[in-house]
Design an enzyme around this catalytic site. Structure first.
Site, PDB file in Angstrom:
ATOM      1  N   PRO A 249       0.825  -1.212   0.000  1.00  0.00           N
ATOM      2  CA  PRO A 249       0.000   0.000   0.000  1.00  0.00           C
ATOM      3  C   PRO A 249       0.856   1.257   0.000  1.00  0.00           C
ATOM      4  CG  PRO A 249      -0.556  -1.460   1.840  1.00  0.00           C
ATOM      5  CD  PRO A 249       0.660  -2.013   1.203  1.00  0.00           C
ATOM      6  N   GLY A 253       6.688   2.642   2.959  1.00  0.00           N
ATOM      7  CA  GLY A 253       8.123   2.902   3.039  1.00  0.00           C
ATOM      8  C   GLY A 253       8.952   2.182   2.002  1.00  0.00           C
ATOM      9  N   LYS A 254       8.425   2.014   0.792  1.00  0.00           N
ATOM     10  CA  LYS A 254       9.186   1.319  -0.252  1.00  0.00           C
ATOM     11  C   LYS A 254      10.406   2.135  -0.678  1.00  0.00           C
ATOM     12  CE  LYS A 254       5.384   0.908  -2.765  1.00  0.00           C
ATOM     13  NZ  LYS A 254       4.289   1.205  -1.831  1.00  0.00           N
ATOM     14  N   THR A 255      10.234   3.448  -0.798  1.00  0.00           N
ATOM     15  CA  THR A 255      11.367   4.309  -1.174  1.00  0.00           C
ATOM     16  C   THR A 255      12.417   4.346  -0.067  1.00  0.00           C
ATOM     17  OG1 THR A 255       9.858   5.675  -2.487  1.00  0.00           O
ATOM     18  CG2 THR A 255      12.014   6.605  -1.973  1.00  0.00           C
ATOM     19  N   GLU A 459     -13.348 -14.485  23.324  1.00  0.00           N
ATOM     20  CA  GLU A 459     -12.071 -15.010  22.825  1.00  0.00           C
ATOM     21  C   GLU A 459     -11.703 -16.319  23.529  1.00  0.00           C
ATOM     22  OE1 GLU A 459     -11.069 -13.730  20.226  1.00  0.00           O
ATOM     23  OE2 GLU A 459     -12.201 -11.863  20.333  1.00  0.00           O
ATOM     24  N   HIS A 462     -13.407 -19.184  21.698  1.00  0.00           N
ATOM     25  CA  HIS A 462     -12.685 -19.637  20.503  1.00  0.00           C
ATOM     26  C   HIS A 462     -11.556 -20.598  20.884  1.00  0.00           C
ATOM     27  CE1 HIS A 462     -14.637 -17.218  17.492  1.00  0.00           C
ATOM     28  NE2 HIS A 462     -14.360 -16.077  18.111  1.00  0.00           N
TER      29      HIS A 462
END
Length: 649
Positions: A249, A253-255, A459, A462
């Protein structure tokens, strides 16, 4: 019969089962051993003969690393023929050099201030940078010591100087005592680490400072090692990964990762993007700009060429008024990636948001054949991202607030949060502090105790049903005491370790449906009814159970008919809406499994109540603790698991 060593390279130490009785080493020594073994990955073979120099960083403590290197030699090399040739270059003399040559094995450490001479290079088979300690190193050391793994302890082991770790962890002292001693003392800020108000380093981060990138970080370290080996003449460029496609997305922080990768690899970074090249003008100018970026990268090789927005190129199969233009551009890109003139010394990193839009030829072998997805950062990664941009470290009391308020945020969002907090601190003429960060988080509302109790009931249901039907091993149970104002999200969860090699039979899906309905069953049995949070969202319990029942009945041939439709989420919804008979069968499956889950809660009410009480007290319990609680309070009964039906052959 005698044992014959195959000569295969051993696995990295944090994945390797070591002889626990071989050498007693402390927890930080084992962490240092992991970094040494990672740097010496090319020599991780029994019987290896090599003299290797490890170039250290500022965070280095020789006594600890010397012990770690000897441990490496005893575990990975032939310990009987290794006589302890572990030295610093500053301490090396003629006798040491003679012993190293005699044994044909030595590990030499060079501090950052030491200038490696030509004679040193002649003696060494390779000069390798010593990598930083990683999260997986700390987790492996904690597992080996039999200690629980949590974010706070891992961060402590990653941030404390090696010298303090060495003094705290001693053979006569239990590791828990060492951790408590470190926590009780003021935290030391290493020289050169950014202060709270200090700007980020001009050169940018390294991979050691990047978190939340999954397998991309490990690939980056492997690339850095391979480039180092290529520079040293150990391997040819054909053995180096020359391309990767990273997707995720916007804002993850790809760059920034490309910058950190170049800094870690110690190579120049050349930036290019589809939109920037297109700005050059007509087709000829567009192609010239693209070729110029590749030419610059080749001229400065070894280098990394980062191509942002690479999915803008699209695919050659698209048909519109610009298709001829884009086909020419894509064809030129393919030639530059893997054409007549090979791009030796150039690693291409392509980044995009929509990898499915990219032409398949770009992703074939020899081009960008490795694809790694960058997910949204998890809680631990978001804390490290905050520290990277602000220099601040949260205390344990602020963890839950920060984790809840930043869930779903990207690295760019957290950077903006720090920027806003820094601006507020300037306006108030104050130093940036954690209080400024907390005040700029999204507003949180504390949940009433009754609500927290209902979350724990749900929870725990479950987890108990999963244990009783044998569906999967529970690894973690969590609930929250806070919610973000104006935002709907799950406030509790149970994580499972599902065996991937297990056959997906009818009984498997029936058990999975029962587990999905376990929370609803617990609410009905304990509270009298279940809340609306059990349905309405794709990830909600009833929705997931309905999808499983639909697939079982209408797509897998495990229900009232063998006539099936192609499996896809859209097809399942259409099947339910178009077939009243199928919808009745799905309802019958759900009702049957709900009744089975309710029966489990009734029979094991004591175990369920014990789980709820513990979960309300601590908010999070491990799978091992949950199993222990269930076993201590469980009533003996007939198994309610759906067993496999065996057919006589």
């Amino acid at each position: 019969m005698p044992f014959k060593q195959s000569g295969k390279r051993l696995r990295v130490p944090w994945r390797l089962k070591l002889d626990e009785n071989a050498l007693p080493v402390t927890l930080p020594v084992f962490m240092a051993y992991c970094t040494v073994a990672g740097a010496l990955r090319s020599w991780n073979r029994i019987g290896t003969k090599a003299i290797v120099t490890l170039v250290t960083t500022d965070d280095f403590y020789y006594p600890l690393f010397a012990e770690a290197a000897r441990f490496f030699a005893s575990q990975i090399w032939d310990g009987q023929r290794f006589h302890g040739n572990v030295l610093q270059w500053t301490d090396k003399n003629f006798r040491h050099e003679a012993e190293a040559l005699r044994d044909e094995r030595a590990i030499l450490f060079a501090s950052p201030s030491y200038q490696i001479q030509e004679d040193d290079r002649l003696l060494s088979d390779a000069i390798v940078p010593l990598g930083p300690r990683l999260i997986r190193h700390a987790e492996a050391a904690l597992r080996r010591a039999g200690l629980p793994i949590n974010d706070e302890t891992v961060e402590l082991l990653l941030t404390e100087p090696w010298s303090r770790l060495s003094r705290a962890f001693q053979d006569r002292r239990h590791p828990l005592q060492a951790i408590q001693r470190l926590r009780s003392l003021p935290k030391v800020i290493p020289p050169g680490e950014p202060q709270a108000e200090g700007p980020p380093l001009a050169a940018g981060p390294t991979l050691a400072e990047m978190h939340g990138y999954g397998g991309l970080i490990e690939w980056g370290y492997d690339l850095a090692k391979d480039i180092s080996d290529f520079k040293a003449g150990i391997i040819p460029w054909s053995n180096v990964d020359n391309g990767v496609l990273i997707s995720g997305p916007p804002g993850v922080g790809k760059t920034m990762f490309a910058t950190a990768l170049a800094n870690t690899c110690a190579v120049p970074l050349i930036y290019g993007s589809a939109s920037r090249w297109q700005e050059a003008g007509a087709l000829d100018e567009h192609l010239k700009a693209m070729r110029a970026s590749f030419a610059e990268a080749k001229e400065r090789a070894p280098s990394i060429l980062f191509i942002d927005e690479i999915d803008v190129f699209g695919a050659r199969s698209e048909r519109d008024r610009n298709s001829a233009y884009m086909r020419s551009v894509i064809t030129a890109l393919l030639q530059l990636l893997d054409g007549f003139e090979r791009r030796e010394g150039v690693v291409v990193v392509g980044a995009c948001n929509y990898p499915d839009l990219l032409d398949s030829a770009v992703k074939r072998s020899g081009r960008l054949d490795r694809h790694i997805t960058v997910p949204l950062p998890d809680a631990t990664s978001r804390r490290f991202i905050l520290r990277l941009h602000s220099g601040l470290t949260l205390c344990s009391a602020d963890f839950e607030l920060f984790d809840m308020a930043t869930e779903g945020l990207t690295g760019a969002d957290i950077e903006r949060l720090v920027r806003d907090a820094r601006r507020a601190a300037r306006r108030q003429s104050e130093m940036l502090s954690v209080d400024h960060i907390i005040r700029h988080l999204r507003p949180l509302i504390k949940l009433p105790e009754a609500y927290v109790h209902s979350l724990a009931v749900h929870e725990a249901g479950h987890a108990l049903v999963s244990h009783e039907v044998g569906y999967a091993k529970v690894s973690d149970i969590r609930i929250s005491r806070w919610r973000v104002e104006g935002e709907y999200r799950a406030l509790g969860c149970v994580e499972y370790d599902v065996d991937v090699d297990r056959p997906r039979s009818k009984s498997f899906f029936e058990n999975a449906i029962a587990v999905c309905l376990g929370g609803i069953a617990a609410e009905i049995e304990v509270l009298g009814s279940f809340s609306q949070g059990a349905a309405g969202d794709d990830a909600a319990d009833l929705n997931r159970a309905t999808e499983l029942a639909t697939a079982m009945e209408g797509a897998f041939g495990m229900g009232h008919t063998l006539a099936v439709e192609k499996f896809s989420p859209d097809a399942l919804a259409k099947m339910r809406s178009s077939s009243p008979e199928l919808r009745r069968e799905i309802h019958n499956v759900l009702a049957k499994e709900l009744e089975r889950a309710k029966s489990i809660i009734r029979m094991q009410r004591a175990a369920h109540e014990a789980l709820v009480t513990r979960l309300v007290d601590v908010d999070q319990i491990s799978g091992a603790e949950a199993v222990e609680i269930i076993r201590n309070h469980r009533r003996p009964t007939v198994s309610l698991a759906k067993t496999e039906r065996r057919v006589a052959m």
